[in-house]
Design a protein around this motif. Structure first.
Motif, PDB file in Angstrom:
ATOM      1  N   VAL A  28      58.626  -6.834  64.990  1.00 25.70           N
ATOM      2  CA  VAL A  28      58.341  -6.145  63.728  1.00 25.70           C
ATOM      3  C   VAL A  28      57.910  -7.194  62.705  1.00 25.70           C
ATOM      4  CG1 VAL A  28      59.318  -4.772  61.849  1.00 25.70           C
ATOM      5  CG2 VAL A  28      60.029  -4.344  64.222  1.00 25.70           C
ATOM      6  N   PRO A  29      56.767  -7.004  62.048  1.00 20.10           N
ATOM      7  CA  PRO A  29      56.303  -8.019  61.090  1.00 20.10           C
ATOM      8  C   PRO A  29      57.221  -8.114  59.873  1.00 20.10           C
ATOM      9  CG  PRO A  29      54.925  -6.053  60.949  1.00 20.10           C
ATOM     10  CD  PRO A  29      55.838  -5.844  62.126  1.00 20.10           C
ATOM     11  N   GLU A  31      58.153 -10.267  56.064  1.00 17.33           N
ATOM     12  CA  GLU A  31      57.434 -10.630  54.840  1.00 17.33           C
ATOM     13  C   GLU A  31      56.359 -11.674  55.139  1.00 17.33           C
ATOM     14  OE1 GLU A  31      56.717 -10.648  50.660  1.00 17.33           O
ATOM     15  OE2 GLU A  31      58.339  -9.515  51.598  1.00 17.33           O
ATOM     16  N   GLY A  32      55.108 -11.384  54.761  1.00 12.55           N
ATOM     17  CA  GLY A  32      54.027 -12.341  54.936  1.00 12.55           C
ATOM     18  C   GLY A  32      53.471 -12.433  56.347  1.00 12.55           C
ATOM     19  N   GLU A  33      53.879 -11.523  57.234  1.00 10.38           N
ATOM     20  CA  GLU A  33      53.416 -11.554  58.623  1.00 10.38           C
ATOM     21  C   GLU A  33      52.554 -10.341  58.956  1.00 10.38           C
ATOM     22  OE1 GLU A  33      56.905 -13.892  61.103  1.00 10.38           O
ATOM     23  OE2 GLU A  33      56.971 -11.705  61.035  1.00 10.38           O
ATOM     24  N   VAL A  34      51.760 -10.485  60.025  1.00  9.35           N
ATOM     25  CA  VAL A  34      51.037  -9.348  60.594  1.00  9.35           C
ATOM     26  C   VAL A  34      51.465  -9.173  62.047  1.00  9.35           C
ATOM     27  CG1 VAL A  34      49.016  -9.394  59.085  1.00  9.35           C
ATOM     28  CG2 VAL A  34      49.059 -10.871  61.090  1.00  9.35           C
ATOM     29  N   LEU A  35      51.415  -7.927  62.510  1.00 10.11           N
ATOM     30  CA  LEU A  35      51.668  -7.608  63.912  1.00 10.11           C
ATOM     31  C   LEU A  35      50.328  -7.570  64.626  1.00 10.11           C
ATOM     32  CD1 LEU A  35      53.618  -6.637  66.206  1.00 10.11           C
ATOM     33  CD2 LEU A  35      53.112  -4.295  65.445  1.00 10.11           C
ATOM     34  N   ILE A  36      50.236  -8.332  65.705  1.00 13.94           N
ATOM     35  CA  ILE A  36      48.983  -8.439  66.456  1.00 13.94           C
ATOM     36  C   ILE A  36      49.119  -7.738  67.800  1.00 13.94           C
ATOM     37  CG2 ILE A  36      47.302 -10.015  67.517  1.00 13.94           C
ATOM     38  CD1 ILE A  36      47.405 -10.341  64.511  1.00 13.94           C
ATOM     39  N   ARG A  37      48.176  -6.879  68.127  1.00 13.24           N
ATOM     40  CA  ARG A  37      48.038  -6.368  69.491  1.00 13.24           C
ATOM     41  C   ARG A  37      47.164  -7.361  70.247  1.00 13.24           C
ATOM     42  NH1 ARG A  37      45.641  -2.040  68.406  1.00 13.24           N
ATOM     43  NH2 ARG A  37      43.609  -2.196  69.401  1.00 13.24           N
ATOM     44  N   ILE A  38      47.771  -8.098  71.143  1.00 14.25           N
ATOM     45  CA  ILE A  38      47.085  -9.233  71.772  1.00 14.25           C
ATOM     46  C   ILE A  38      46.090  -8.751  72.824  1.00 14.25           C
ATOM     47  CG2 ILE A  38      47.408 -11.283  73.210  1.00 14.25           C
ATOM     48  CD1 ILE A  38      50.077 -11.729  71.830  1.00 14.25           C
ATOM     49  N   ALA A  39      44.890  -9.307  72.762  1.00 12.89           N
ATOM     50  CA  ALA A  39      43.872  -9.045  73.772  1.00 12.89           C
ATOM     51  C   ALA A  39      43.797 -10.178  74.790  1.00 12.89           C
ATOM     52  CB  ALA A  39      42.508  -8.849  73.108  1.00 12.89           C
ATOM     53  N   ALA A  40      43.981 -11.404  74.321  1.00 13.74           N
ATOM     54  CA  ALA A  40      43.910 -12.571  75.198  1.00 13.74           C
ATOM     55  C   ALA A  40      44.796 -13.678  74.644  1.00 13.74           C
ATOM     56  CB  ALA A  40      42.467 -13.069  75.321  1.00 13.74           C
ATOM     57  N   GLU A  74      47.569  -4.843  64.207  1.00  9.61           N
ATOM     58  CA  GLU A  74      48.162  -3.512  64.352  1.00  9.61           C
ATOM     59  C   GLU A  74      48.707  -3.016  63.015  1.00  9.61           C
ATOM     60  OE1 GLU A  74      49.825  -0.522  67.313  1.00  9.61           O
ATOM     61  OE2 GLU A  74      48.151  -1.915  67.276  1.00  9.61           O
ATOM     62  N   SER A  75      49.386  -3.913  62.312  1.00  9.85           N
ATOM     63  CA  SER A  75      49.927  -3.560  61.006  1.00  9.85           C
ATOM     64  C   SER A  75      50.253  -4.828  60.242  1.00  9.85           C
ATOM     65  CB  SER A  75      51.188  -2.692  61.141  1.00  9.85           C
ATOM     66  OG  SER A  75      52.220  -3.402  61.803  1.00  9.85           O
ATOM     67  N   ALA A  76      50.395  -4.692  58.946  1.00  5.38           N
ATOM     68  CA  ALA A  76      50.724  -5.836  58.091  1.00  5.38           C
ATOM     69  C   ALA A  76      52.107  -5.627  57.483  1.00  5.38           C
ATOM     70  CB  ALA A  76      49.685  -5.999  56.996  1.00  5.38           C
ATOM     71  N   TYR A  98      52.293 -14.620  75.324  1.00  6.83           N
ATOM     72  CA  TYR A  98      52.118 -14.031  76.657  1.00  6.83           C
ATOM     73  C   TYR A  98      52.772 -12.647  76.629  1.00  6.83           C
ATOM     74  CZ  TYR A  98      51.236 -18.796  78.603  1.00  6.83           C
ATOM     75  OH  TYR A  98      50.761 -20.061  78.883  1.00  6.83           O
ATOM     76  N   ALA A  99      52.228 -11.753  75.847  1.00  6.96           N
ATOM     77  CA  ALA A  99      52.851 -10.458  75.598  1.00  6.96           C
ATOM     78  C   ALA A  99      51.821  -9.503  75.018  1.00  6.96           C
ATOM     79  CB  ALA A  99      54.019 -10.612  74.623  1.00  6.96           C
ATOM     80  N   GLU A 100      52.176  -8.222  74.989  1.00  6.27           N
ATOM     81  CA  GLU A 100      51.255  -7.228  74.437  1.00  6.27           C
ATOM     82  C   GLU A 100      51.169  -7.314  72.917  1.00  6.27           C
ATOM     83  OE1 GLU A 100      51.146  -3.472  77.404  1.00  6.27           O
ATOM     84  OE2 GLU A 100      53.077  -3.749  76.376  1.00  6.27           O
ATOM     85  N   TYR A 101      52.229  -7.824  72.267  1.00  8.73           N
ATOM     86  CA  TYR A 101      52.245  -7.940  70.810  1.00  8.73           C
ATOM     87  C   TYR A 101      52.906  -9.260  70.399  1.00  8.73           C
ATOM     88  CZ  TYR A 101      51.239  -2.919  70.683  1.00  8.73           C
ATOM     89  OH  TYR A 101      50.654  -1.687  70.858  1.00  8.73           O
ATOM     90  N   THR A 102      52.517  -9.738  69.237  1.00  6.75           N
ATOM     91  CA  THR A 102      53.226 -10.849  68.615  1.00  6.75           C
ATOM     92  C   THR A 102      53.143 -10.683  67.107  1.00  6.75           C
ATOM     93  OG1 THR A 102      53.581 -13.252  68.656  1.00  6.75           O
ATOM     94  CG2 THR A 102      51.307 -12.515  68.362  1.00  6.75           C
ATOM     95  N   THR A 103      54.019 -11.358  66.407  1.00 15.77           N
ATOM     96  CA  THR A 103      53.917 -11.429  64.947  1.00 15.77           C
ATOM     97  C   THR A 103      53.526 -12.849  64.572  1.00 15.77           C
ATOM     98  OG1 THR A 103      56.315 -11.797  64.870  1.00 15.77           O
ATOM     99  CG2 THR A 103      55.520  -9.581  64.392  1.00 15.77           C
ATOM    100  N   VAL A 104      52.821 -12.965  63.461  1.00 19.78           N
ATOM    101  CA  VAL A 104      52.309 -14.274  63.052  1.00 19.78           C
ATOM    102  C   VAL A 104      52.155 -14.290  61.533  1.00 19.78           C
ATOM    103  CG1 VAL A 104      49.913 -13.500  63.412  1.00 19.78           C
ATOM    104  CG2 VAL A 104      50.420 -15.944  63.400  1.00 19.78           C
ATOM    105  N   ALA A 105      52.378 -15.452  60.954  1.00 19.98           N
ATOM    106  CA  ALA A 105      52.168 -15.605  59.516  1.00 19.98           C
ATOM    107  C   ALA A 105      50.706 -15.308  59.179  1.00 19.98           C
ATOM    108  CB  ALA A 105      52.532 -17.021  59.086  1.00 19.98           C
TER     109      ALA A 105
END
Length: 308
Positions: A28-29, A31-40, A74-76, A98-105
């Motif tokens: 879950v993203p 404060e200050g993060e985005v949720l990414i649906r990873i393609a590669a 996916e969401s901010a 190495y996953a379907e989703y990650t969160t990142v600053a």
């Protein structure tokens, strides 16, 4: 909405067999993060070094490996501005890729150039970014002579192109199967490291040496560097004391900024620099991808295809 995702995780240090494909909590993203649906996701040598327990860093198990990614927002989370759901981005996450989703600053992502695919974009972080910081920190300018070990590798091929863009003369090493390739990306003097000593006849030629190999290769590189020249190795601790003895500036690796990501994306997007994907494996074949990466001697970066 599903609260879990498919991810590669491991619970102890070891060989590729410790990598497991399993259900994991979907992040879950914050404060200050985005949720990414990873393609590669990019497979970096540091990934398997951490898996083997070779890297001096604290690890909390179970661990999702990987840092380099390309995907879709996916969401901010709260406090994020300028990024919205649906944008195609790339960057580097400290939360595993190495996953379907990650969160990142939010300040660790940049918009993906529309001219390249997700696989190519996943080679940028830890490859192009490392090369970009090295070439810029060394202050490379037109007319400089730059020596790059592993010129066909995931870092080396970008370093060659950035150095050429700056106007440098580039000397590069690679195996016999990569000679034509490294010339095609701009190496002026290509050296087959299997054919004889790479340093022969090049004493004190280089303004800057970028070492991506380490060990004996690094040790044999000191005579190549001019007095006052610079060296950067990405394979271990910076040999500061040796540099002082040799009259060589030893540089430290530096993390890329959001502006670095944007500058690199522009060069790739306009075709000045090109990415190179060595091989693509599905997420479930992460073990095979690590085995391939450990074998070395490839051209470009290995990538895991997660989904687009």
């Amino acid at each position: 909405m599903a609260q879990t995702m498919q991810a590669i995780r491991y619970y102890r240090f070891g060989g590729p067999e410790v990598l497991l494909l399993e259900e994991a909590p979907k992040p879950v993203p914050q404060e200050g993060e985005v949720l990414i649906r990873i393609a590669a996701a990019g497979v970096l040598p540091v990934d398997w070094k951490i898996r083997k327990g070779l890297f001096p860093m604290p690890v909390k198990f179970p661990l999702i490996p990987g840092t380099a990614f390309a995907g879709v927002i996916e969401s901010a989370g709260p406090g994020v501005t300028g990024l919205i759901a649906g944008q195609e981005v790339f960057g580097r996450s400290t939360n595993g890729t190495y996953a379907e989703y990650t969160t990142v600053a939010a300040d660790s992502v940049a918009l993906k150039p529309s001219s390249i695919g997700f696989a190519e974009a996943a080679t940028i972080s830890g490859g192009a970014t490392t090369a970009w910081r090295a070439i810029n920190n060394a202050g490379i300018k037109a007319g400089d002579r730059v020596f790059i070990h592993g010129a066909g590798g995931g870092v080396g091929l970008f370093a060659v192109q950035f150095a050429k863009w700056k106007g440098a003369y580039v000397i590069g090493t690679a195996g016999p199967s990569n000679m034509d390739f490294i010339r095609s990306i701009g190496v002026d003097h290509a050296i087959d490291y299997t054919a004889g000593p790479f340093e022969a006849g090049l004493e004190r030629e280089a303004d800057f040496v970028l070492d991506t190999i380490g060990g004996a290769t690094l040790e044999r590189s000191w005579p190549l560097i001019k007095q006052g020249g610079a060296l950067l190795t990405i394979t271990g601790q910076p040999p500061i004391e040796r540099g002082q003895q040799e009259g060589v500036r030893v540089l430290r690796s530096a993390l890329a900024t959001k502006q670095d990501l944007a500058d690199i994306a522009e060069l790739i997007g306009t075709g000045v620099v090109r990415a190179q994907v060595q091989a693509v494996f599905p997420l479930r074949e992460a073990r095979e991808a690590h085995t391939r990466s450990e074998a070395g001697h490839g051209r470009g970066r290995i990538v895991l295809a997660v989904g687009e």
